[in-house]
Design a protein around this motif. Structure first.
Motif, PDB file in Angstrom:
ATOM      1  N   ARG A   1      44.127 -26.676 -62.816  1.00  0.00           N
ATOM      2  CA  ARG A   1      43.687 -27.991 -62.325  1.00  0.00           C
ATOM      3  C   ARG A   1      42.925 -27.647 -61.033  1.00  0.00           C
ATOM      4  O   ARG A   1      41.933 -28.172 -60.816  1.00  0.00           O
TER       5      ARG A   1
ATOM      6  N   GLU B   1      39.473 -35.032 -66.440  1.00  0.00           N
ATOM      7  CA  GLU B   1      38.720 -34.775 -65.465  1.00  0.00           C
ATOM      8  C   GLU B   1      38.793 -35.573 -64.023  1.00  0.00           C
ATOM      9  O   GLU B   1      38.790 -35.048 -63.015  1.00  0.00           O
TER      10      GLU B   1
ATOM     11  N   HIS C   1      28.097 -32.969 -61.274  1.00  0.00           N
ATOM     12  CA  HIS C   1      29.614 -32.654 -61.607  1.00  0.00           C
ATOM     13  C   HIS C   1      30.099 -33.786 -62.274  1.00  0.00           C
ATOM     14  O   HIS C   1      31.093 -33.460 -63.183  1.00  0.00           O
TER      15      HIS C   1
ATOM     16  N   ALA D   1      30.227 -35.208 -67.537  1.00  0.00           N
ATOM     17  CA  ALA D   1      31.641 -34.353 -68.306  1.00  0.00           C
ATOM     18  C   ALA D   1      32.047 -35.741 -69.066  1.00  0.00           C
ATOM     19  O   ALA D   1      31.888 -36.910 -68.652  1.00  0.00           O
TER      20      ALA D   1
ATOM     21  N   HIS E   1      34.212 -38.015 -66.680  1.00  0.00           N
ATOM     22  CA  HIS E   1      33.615 -38.743 -65.717  1.00  0.00           C
ATOM     23  C   HIS E   1      32.836 -39.868 -66.247  1.00  0.00           C
ATOM     24  O   HIS E   1      32.500 -41.101 -65.579  1.00  0.00           O
TER      25      HIS E   1
ATOM     26  N   GLU F   1      34.225 -27.852 -59.308  1.00  0.00           N
ATOM     27  CA  GLU F   1      33.686 -29.065 -59.121  1.00  0.00           C
ATOM     28  C   GLU F   1      33.072 -29.154 -57.717  1.00  0.00           C
ATOM     29  O   GLU F   1      32.030 -29.901 -57.461  1.00  0.00           O
TER      30      GLU F   1
ATOM     31  N   ALA G   1      39.783 -25.693 -61.244  1.00  0.00           N
ATOM     32  CA  ALA G   1      38.935 -26.473 -61.931  1.00  0.00           C
ATOM     33  C   ALA G   1      38.187 -27.553 -60.867  1.00  0.00           C
ATOM     34  O   ALA G   1      36.864 -27.864 -60.887  1.00  0.00           O
TER      35      ALA G   1
END
Length: 493
Positions: free
Chosen positions: A428, A385, A353, A356, A359, A435, A431
């Motif tokens: 959000r 993120e 996860h 990205a 991250h 994750e 999302a």
């Protein structure tokens, strides 16, 4: 059944003799009117000779920390919450019967003293005992004066003994509430209202953390101990309270070390019509107010550094801070494959996860920058993120309007220009669920009631969270969170 030591057996025998004499060995109410430190400050500058013509009477109570018996007269030192004071006890002043009672006293016993203030030839303020009252027989001896509780683990497990024996521990214990009171006064003067919100919740929201799970029997419902204070406080902004804060316990089911305890004190504050800069100004002012009001100094030793809280504090973006240390300008990079390649070249391991853009930036920050932020620094411009509740930066939607305060290489606060767009907020939350499907156990739940609240309209706002325990560590110059918690969580023996 526990085996008593020889000293413990002797003390139990003394307690029984005191009881047989008609006195309760564990005492009753005592009308104390004076405290050790106040007496020493009040009379400390008066010359020894002047006390012969004075008759200043005081009544104190405390624990015996020292005894020197000399036949028909003795000296003891007692300790109350303000400190220690010497007592002179003579058979001529209190009589043979009471003096016999005094002779049963041990270090650790609690006594009451009424007497006359005097000063010894060596200049020590002393109370000449005129009335001696036995209050409590201590059945266990205190640790030796010079060895004390040498095992740090035992200091934390038996904090009550640590507070008796360790002046530094007592000092920190009394400073912490003064720090919190200073914060409350500062927030009140800045127009904030202190509130209380629920500890039990049915949703994981407000932070990325693993929860403690409990069960409500009446509703047959699993619940969480809260991991943050955020969403209830933002609901109050919707309701029109406009400036609110809470200082409360939160619970995160995670590891324990010198900077983390699973149960800790968090303060969160939200101010309508403010933004990131407003939170920076509020924070800088709060820290400087505590330093001046409680400690009357601006420099503190923390994490091996002298930390000067004088402003203005440094402000730098996360990408600029990484660029300073590595030469990599992530703000100029738009290709994820390039980011993944840079992570591999710099030996940065990524969970599924974490593959990205945001991250990866955060991983670079943690590896190359975080521990270097010694002076008070507002680090802003976090990737979207890692900031699910924060308003997007209007100039670059890859980033959000958020800052973290770092001091001595440690995070002290986390602030946002708050996200008040219900459509964006729902995206959000969704999302975050994605994750979780990829293995992120700390991802947030969807709080549909909060989405509904936002649909009524939340004013533009700034918000911030402070770790109160870490803040107390800075101001009391302690290196372990356990030294600012009276009862830290400990592993079972």
């Amino acid at each position: 059944m526990r085996q008593f030591t020889e000293q413990e057996l002797v003390r139990r025998e003394k307690a029984e003799k005191i009881r047989e004499s008609g006195i309760d060995p564990f005492g009753h109410v005592f009308n104390r009117t004076d405290y050790a430190q106040v007496i020493k400050e009040k009379y400390g500058d008066i010359p020894h000779d002047e006390f012969e013509n004075r008759n200043d009477l005081v009544t104190v109570a405390g624990r015996i920390m020292f005894i020197r018996k000399m036949g028909k007269a003795s000296f003891i030192t007692i300790q109350d919450k303000t400190g220690k004071i010497q007592i002179y006890i003579s058979i001529n002043d209190i009589g043979e019967e009471v003096y016999s009672l005094f002779k049963t006293a041990d270090i650790g016993d609690i006594v009451g003293i009424h007497g006359k203030v005097m000063k010894t030839k060596t200049g020590e303020i002393t109370i000449k005992c005129l009335e001696y009252t036995h209050l409590v027989k201590a059945l266990r001896p205190l640790p030796e004066k010079f060895h004390g509780l040498t095992d740090i683990e035992e200091r934390y497990r038996r904090r009550y003994v640590d507070l008796i024996m360790n002046e530094d521990s007592r000092k920190v214990a009394f400073l912490r509430p003064k720090i919190i009171r200073s914060i409350q006064n500062y927030m009140d003067k800045n127009g904030f209202t202190e509130v209380e919100t629920p500890v039990l919740t049915t949703l994981l929201t407000g932070a990325s953390a693993r929860p403690f799970i409990t069960h409500h029997n009446t509703q047959d419902l699993d619940m969480y101990l809260r991991i943050a204070l955020e969403l209830p406080l933002k609901r109050l902004l919707v309701g029109g309270m406009e400036a609110v804060y809470e200082i409360g316990r939160v619970f995160r089911n995670e590891g324990m070390d010198t900077k983390h305890n699973p149960e800790f004190t968090l303060m969160e504050a939200y101010l309508a019509y403010s933004n990131l800069e407003g939170m920076m100004n509020l924070t800088e002012g709060m820290f400087q107010t505590i330093a001046k009001e409680v400690f009357d100094k601006m420099t503190f030793k923390f994490s091996g550094h002298d930390i000067n809280l004088e402003g203005p504090w440094k402000r730098i973006s996360m990408t600029d801070a990484i660029k300073e240390k590595t030469g990599i300008d992530f703000k100029a990079i738009t290709d994820l494959d390039e980011c993944l390649k840079l992570a591999e070249e710099h030996n940065i391991e990524l969970e599924q996860h974490e593959k990205a853009y945001g991250h990866i930036i955060n991983k670079f920050f943690e590896k190359y920058v975080e521990e270097t932020l010694i002076e008070p620094t507002f680090l802003y411009g976090h990737p979207i993120e890692i900031s699910p509740l924060t308003k997007k930066n209007p100039d670059d939607p890859r980033f959000v309007d958020r800052f973290e305060l770092f001091i001595g290489g440690k995070e002290f606060a986390n602030a946002y220009t708050e996200l008040n767009d219900p459509i964006d907020q729902l995206e959000r939350f969704e999302a975050q669920l994605n994750e979780r499907d990829l293995g992120n156990e700390e991802a947030n739940d969807i709080d549909m009631d909060f989405i509904e609240a936002l649909e009524y309209g939340m004013p533009p706002a700034g918000g911030i969270g402070y770790g109160i325990d870490r803040l107390c560590m800075l101001f009391t110059e302690q290196e372990s969170i356990r030294d600012v918690l009276l009862f830290p969580q400990m592993k079972n023996k």
